[in-house]
Design an enzyme around this catalytic site. Structure first.
Site, PDB file in Angstrom:
ATOM      1  N   GLU A  11      55.310  38.039  59.349  1.00  0.00           N
ATOM      2  CA  GLU A  11      54.504  37.464  57.478  1.00  0.00           C
ATOM      3  C   GLU A  11      54.315  36.216  58.770  1.00  0.00           C
ATOM      4  O   GLU A  11      54.824  35.236  59.019  1.00  0.00           O
ATOM      5  CB  GLU A  11      54.974  37.673  56.857  1.00  0.00           C
ATOM      6  CG  GLU A  11      54.627  36.948  55.948  1.00  0.00           C
ATOM      7  CD  GLU A  11      54.939  37.090  54.450  1.00  0.00           C
ATOM      8  OE1 GLU A  11      55.426  37.749  53.825  1.00  0.00           O
ATOM      9  OE2 GLU A  11      54.947  36.020  54.126  1.00  0.00           O
ATOM     10  N   ARG A  43      45.114  34.650  48.235  1.00  0.00           N
ATOM     11  CA  ARG A  43      44.910  35.098  49.706  1.00  0.00           C
ATOM     12  C   ARG A  43      45.050  33.810  50.487  1.00  0.00           C
ATOM     13  O   ARG A  43      45.757  33.479  51.728  1.00  0.00           O
ATOM     14  CB  ARG A  43      44.255  35.188  51.002  1.00  0.00           C
ATOM     15  CG  ARG A  43      44.436  37.548  50.056  1.00  0.00           C
ATOM     16  CD  ARG A  43      45.631  37.630  50.731  1.00  0.00           C
ATOM     17  NE  ARG A  43      45.656  40.017  49.643  1.00  0.00           N
ATOM     18  CZ  ARG A  43      46.933  40.505  50.135  1.00  0.00           C
ATOM     19  NH1 ARG A  43      48.162  39.782  50.749  1.00  0.00           N
ATOM     20  NH2 ARG A  43      47.234  41.401  49.109  1.00  0.00           N
TER      21      ARG A  43
HETATM   22  C1  3EB Z   1      51.323  40.558  50.953  1.00  0.00           C
HETATM   23  O1  3EB Z   1      50.177  40.834  51.448  1.00  0.00           O
HETATM   24  C2  3EB Z   1      52.698  39.912  51.947  1.00  0.00           C
HETATM   25  O2  3EB Z   1      54.892  37.218  46.146  1.00  0.00           O
HETATM   26  O3  3EB Z   1      54.405  35.401  46.559  1.00  0.00           O
HETATM   27  C3  3EB Z   1      52.595  37.761  50.780  1.00  0.00           C
HETATM   28  C4  3EB Z   1      52.517  36.557  50.547  1.00  0.00           C
HETATM   29  C5  3EB Z   1      53.112  38.177  49.989  1.00  0.00           C
HETATM   30  C6  3EB Z   1      52.811  36.043  49.323  1.00  0.00           C
HETATM   31  C7  3EB Z   1      54.299  36.361  46.656  1.00  0.00           C
HETATM   32  C8  3EB Z   1      53.646  37.992  48.947  1.00  0.00           C
HETATM   33  C9  3EB Z   1      53.699  36.832  48.467  1.00  0.00           C
HETATM   34  O4  3EB Z   1      51.514  41.104  50.026  1.00  0.00           O
HETATM   35  C10 3EB Z   1      53.916  39.385  50.850  1.00  0.00           C
END
Ligand code: 3EB
Length: 343
Positions: free
Chosen positions: A330, A219
């Site tokens: 996002e 995250r």
């Molecule tokens: C999520 O929280 C939203 O596949 O590298 C956010 C950050 C998301 C990175 C990735 C995907 C990615 O799942 C999507």
């Protein structure tokens, strides 16, 4: 500026500039270490671009990274990179139609070469990855293309012996309408500290309903960048609680939920060292699926953060698709604050 701080690490710095400001750099003659351009022209080797429509008023923008002056550039397989011995920026642009491969195979190839380039420069630790996938939500022969990407990406991480679960780098993955699979990354010599969000299931532990292989990212990630500063890299953050999308079809509520997630991940990061980060002082990139939603997203952000906040002043708004069909917005970001990790 001294080339090395007391720990012997040449400081890494970042500034968000308009395109014209970044082209006016540098006073000394040589190009900056590297940059990530948003809506910028495609011909500057040191500034790979993100091919998405810029919706904010200031037009094309760039995050310009500065490291030491001794920059070597090279290519490893499909990766173009710049490295000063401590920090490395890399870019990959792979066109499926030219390569004659599906997205899963393409992602696998891209990440295999990416890890080879890290080994070659000695900057073996990924800090942050930006992924841009053409037609991210389209069907790729029985499997959504984002899920195909996740297959090839995770496979390459595992084959390279890189952390695909705990310890994965911070990342974002967005959809662009046309062009190549674009991957940009920042790496260093020291492993970053991964940060998870207590409100969300770790993405690398998403259940199989979201695809046969989980996404490979943490995250957020924290790294000491020299000069007594810590960088926080916040991965793409959306309206997901647990592992589920919440507020389907409601862009206002999704934006507010995304802010709660950003608050939570920043609070978690602040527990990992002495550097203090706040939501109103980050350099954010805001991706909206529908251009028409940009004003309402901006309004909600301004309500929470204040019109005059650093975050509102520096935010770049881009049109992009988000990796789940039901996500409308996002936000990803980086920030730098004085302090150290641990303690
Ligand atoms: C999520 O929280 C939203 O596949 O590298 C956010 C950050 C998301 C990175 C990735 C995907 C990615 O799942 C999507």
């Amino acid at each position: 500026m001294s080339a090395r701080d007391f720990n012997g690490v040449p400081p890494l710095r970042v500034e968000r500039l308009s395109l014209s400001e970044s082209l006016a750099l540098p006073p000394g003659g040589h190009p900056p270490f590297g940059a990530l351009g948003y809506g910028t022209p495609d011909q500057l080797a040191w500034m790979p671009t993100v091919n998405a429509r810029v919706l904010s008023g200031a037009g094309a923008m760039a995050d310009v990274w500065h490291a030491s002056e001794h920059v070597e550039s090279g290519t490893t397989g499909v990766v173009r990179w710049r490295c000063d011995g401590h920090w490395m920026l890399g870019a990959i642009d792979l066109d499926e139609t030219v390569e004659g491969a599906g997205l899963s195979e393409l992602a696998h190839r891209a990440y295999r070469d990416l890890f080879q380039s890290l080994a070659q420069t000695g900057c073996t630790h990924l800090l942050r990855i930006w992924n841009y996938l053409p037609r991210i939500n389209a069907d790729g022969g029985g499997l959504e293309r984002y899920r195909q990407f996740n297959l090839g990406r995770q496979e390459a991480f595992v084959e390279a012996g890189q952390s695909a679960f705990e310890g994965a780098p911070a990342a974002c993955a967005l959809g662009i309408h046309q062009g190549a699979l674009c991957i940009r990354f920042l790496a260093g010599r020291v492993a970053p500290l991964p940060v998870e969000n207590p409100r969300q299931v770790s993405a690398y532990h998403y259940p199989p309903a979201y695809g046969p292989r989980s996404p490979t990212f943490s995250r957020a990630a924290l790294a000491e960048i020299g000069g007594g500063d810590v960088a926080l890299f916040i991965s793409g953050t959306a309206s997901i609680v647990g592992h589920e999308t919440v507020h389907r079809g409601d862009v206002r509520a999704q934006t507010a939920e995304t802010l709660r997630n950003l608050e939570a991940v920043i609070a978690a990061a602040n527990q990992r060292g002495t550097a203090r980060f706040t939501l109103d002082a980050i350099d954010a990139v805001v991706y909206v699926r529908h251009v028409a939603d940009a004003p309402v997203v901006r309004e909600i952000l301004a309500q929470h953060l204040g019109d005059a906040s650093h975050t509102m002043h520096h935010a770049v708004f881009l049109q992009a698709d988000v990796c789940r069909q039901d996500l409308l917005v996002e936000i990803e970001a980086h920030a730098v604050a004085g302090g150290a990790l641990g303690g």
